[in-house]
Scaffold this motif. Sequence first.
Motif, short mmCIF file in Angstrom:
data_model
loop_
_atom_site.label_atom_id
_atom_site.label_comp_id
_atom_site.label_asym_id
_atom_site.label_seq_id
_atom_site.Cartn_x
_atom_site.Cartn_y
_atom_site.Cartn_z
N ARG A 1 -3.09 -2.76 8.86
CA ARG A 1 -2.99 -3.94 9.73
C ARG A 1 -1.70 -4.71 9.45
O ARG A 1 -0.99 -5.11 10.38
CB ARG A 1 -4.22 -4.81 9.53
CG ARG A 1 -4.38 -5.92 10.52
CD ARG A 1 -5.71 -6.64 10.34
NE ARG A 1 -5.93 -7.07 8.98
CZ ARG A 1 -7.00 -6.77 8.25
NH1 ARG A 1 -7.95 -6.01 8.75
NH2 ARG A 1 -7.13 -7.20 7.02
N GLU B 1 -14.33 -11.90 7.14
CA GLU B 1 -14.93 -10.57 7.12
C GLU B 1 -15.47 -10.21 5.74
O GLU B 1 -16.46 -9.50 5.63
CB GLU B 1 -13.92 -9.51 7.54
CG GLU B 1 -13.52 -9.58 8.99
CD GLU B 1 -12.46 -8.56 9.34
OE1 GLU B 1 -12.16 -7.69 8.51
OE2 GLU B 1 -11.94 -8.63 10.46
N THR B 2 -14.82 -10.68 4.71
CA THR B 2 -15.24 -10.34 3.36
C THR B 2 -16.26 -11.32 2.80
O THR B 2 -16.99 -10.97 1.88
CB THR B 2 -14.03 -10.29 2.41
OG1 THR B 2 -13.39 -11.58 2.40
CG2 THR B 2 -13.05 -9.22 2.85
N THR C 1 -19.38 -12.84 3.79
CA THR C 1 -20.45 -12.85 4.80
C THR C 1 -21.74 -13.42 4.25
O THR C 1 -22.81 -13.17 4.79
CB THR C 1 -20.71 -11.42 5.31
OG1 THR C 1 -21.04 -10.60 4.19
CG2 THR C 1 -19.50 -10.87 6.04
N HIS D 1 -8.65 -12.83 8.18
CA HIS D 1 -9.65 -11.83 7.85
C HIS D 1 -10.45 -12.17 6.60
O HIS D 1 -11.15 -11.32 6.06
CB HIS D 1 -8.98 -10.46 7.72
CG HIS D 1 -8.40 -10.00 9.01
ND1 HIS D 1 -9.19 -9.51 10.03
CD2 HIS D 1 -7.15 -10.00 9.47
CE1 HIS D 1 -8.42 -9.22 11.06
NE2 HIS D 1 -7.17 -9.51 10.75
N THR E 1 -11.16 2.68 3.14
CA THR E 1 -11.49 1.49 2.37
C THR E 1 -10.91 0.25 3.03
O THR E 1 -10.02 0.33 3.90
CB THR E 1 -10.94 1.61 0.94
OG1 THR E 1 -9.51 1.63 1.01
CG2 THR E 1 -11.46 2.85 0.24
N TYR E 2 -11.45 -0.90 2.61
CA TYR E 2 -10.96 -2.16 3.17
C TYR E 2 -9.48 -2.36 2.86
O TYR E 2 -8.74 -2.88 3.70
CB TYR E 2 -11.79 -3.33 2.62
CG TYR E 2 -11.32 -4.66 3.14
CD1 TYR E 2 -11.59 -5.05 4.44
CD2 TYR E 2 -10.57 -5.51 2.34
CE1 TYR E 2 -11.14 -6.25 4.93
CE2 TYR E 2 -10.11 -6.71 2.82
CZ TYR E 2 -10.40 -7.08 4.11
OH TYR E 2 -9.95 -8.26 4.61
N TYR E 3 -9.05 -1.93 1.68
CA TYR E 3 -7.64 -2.08 1.30
C TYR E 3 -6.74 -1.29 2.24
O TYR E 3 -5.70 -1.80 2.69
CB TYR E 3 -7.42 -1.65 -0.15
CG TYR E 3 -5.98 -1.72 -0.57
CD1 TYR E 3 -5.38 -2.95 -0.78
CD2 TYR E 3 -5.21 -0.58 -0.71
CE1 TYR E 3 -4.04 -3.04 -1.14
CE2 TYR E 3 -3.89 -0.65 -1.07
CZ TYR E 3 -3.31 -1.88 -1.28
OH TYR E 3 -1.99 -1.96 -1.62
N LYS E 4 -7.11 -0.06 2.56
CA LYS E 4 -6.29 0.75 3.46
C LYS E 4 -6.26 0.16 4.87
O LYS E 4 -5.21 0.21 5.54
CB LYS E 4 -6.80 2.18 3.49
CG LYS E 4 -6.53 2.94 2.23
CD LYS E 4 -7.00 4.37 2.32
CE LYS E 4 -6.74 5.09 1.02
NZ LYS E 4 -7.22 6.48 1.08
N ILE E 5 -7.37 -0.39 5.31
CA ILE E 5 -7.41 -1.04 6.62
C ILE E 5 -6.46 -2.24 6.63
O ILE E 5 -5.71 -2.45 7.57
CB ILE E 5 -8.85 -1.45 6.98
CG1 ILE E 5 -9.71 -0.21 7.20
CG2 ILE E 5 -8.87 -2.34 8.21
CD1 ILE E 5 -11.18 -0.50 7.32
N MET E 6 -6.50 -3.03 5.55
CA MET E 6 -5.63 -4.20 5.44
C MET E 6 -4.16 -3.79 5.41
O MET E 6 -3.33 -4.40 6.08
CB MET E 6 -5.98 -4.99 4.18
CG MET E 6 -5.12 -6.20 3.95
SD MET E 6 -5.39 -6.95 2.35
CE MET E 6 -4.77 -5.68 1.27
#
Length: 129
Positions: free
Chosen positions: A10, A121-122, A124, A118, A2-7
């Motif tokens: 990072r 990215e969200t 768009t 970032h 998920t986007y949260y885990k990627i964030m």
Amino acid sequence: MTYYKIMVNRQRMWMLFLLAISVLGWGFTDYESIFAGLIFGQVVGFFNLYLLQKKINVVGEKAANNQAAKSLGALSRFAGAILLVVVVLRFPEYFHLIAAIVGLMTPYIVIMIDFIFHHKETTTTKRGE
């Protein structure tokens, strides 16, 4: 993933990168107490960041299941900050107080900079849509 885990990954990567730079500064410069305070503050700040991200994940899961969540655990993060200040004030010959406080605030700066870089990215959406 998920986007949260990627964030989260990072932000943790950037914190470890900044911590490595501080360790290099401690090892190769004459400002040992400043960098020791910075390292100590960043370690406590990194732990606080981990606690915050873990609690946010729990609150998000509970909100998705329409359950009530307790809190974001501010007490444990305050306790970490108080412990940092007590240790730094007890050993001023080894740690610099201002550097330790800056190190403690480093995760929040990383979060803000991560959001700024970032955000596109969200969002768009194009003009006129």
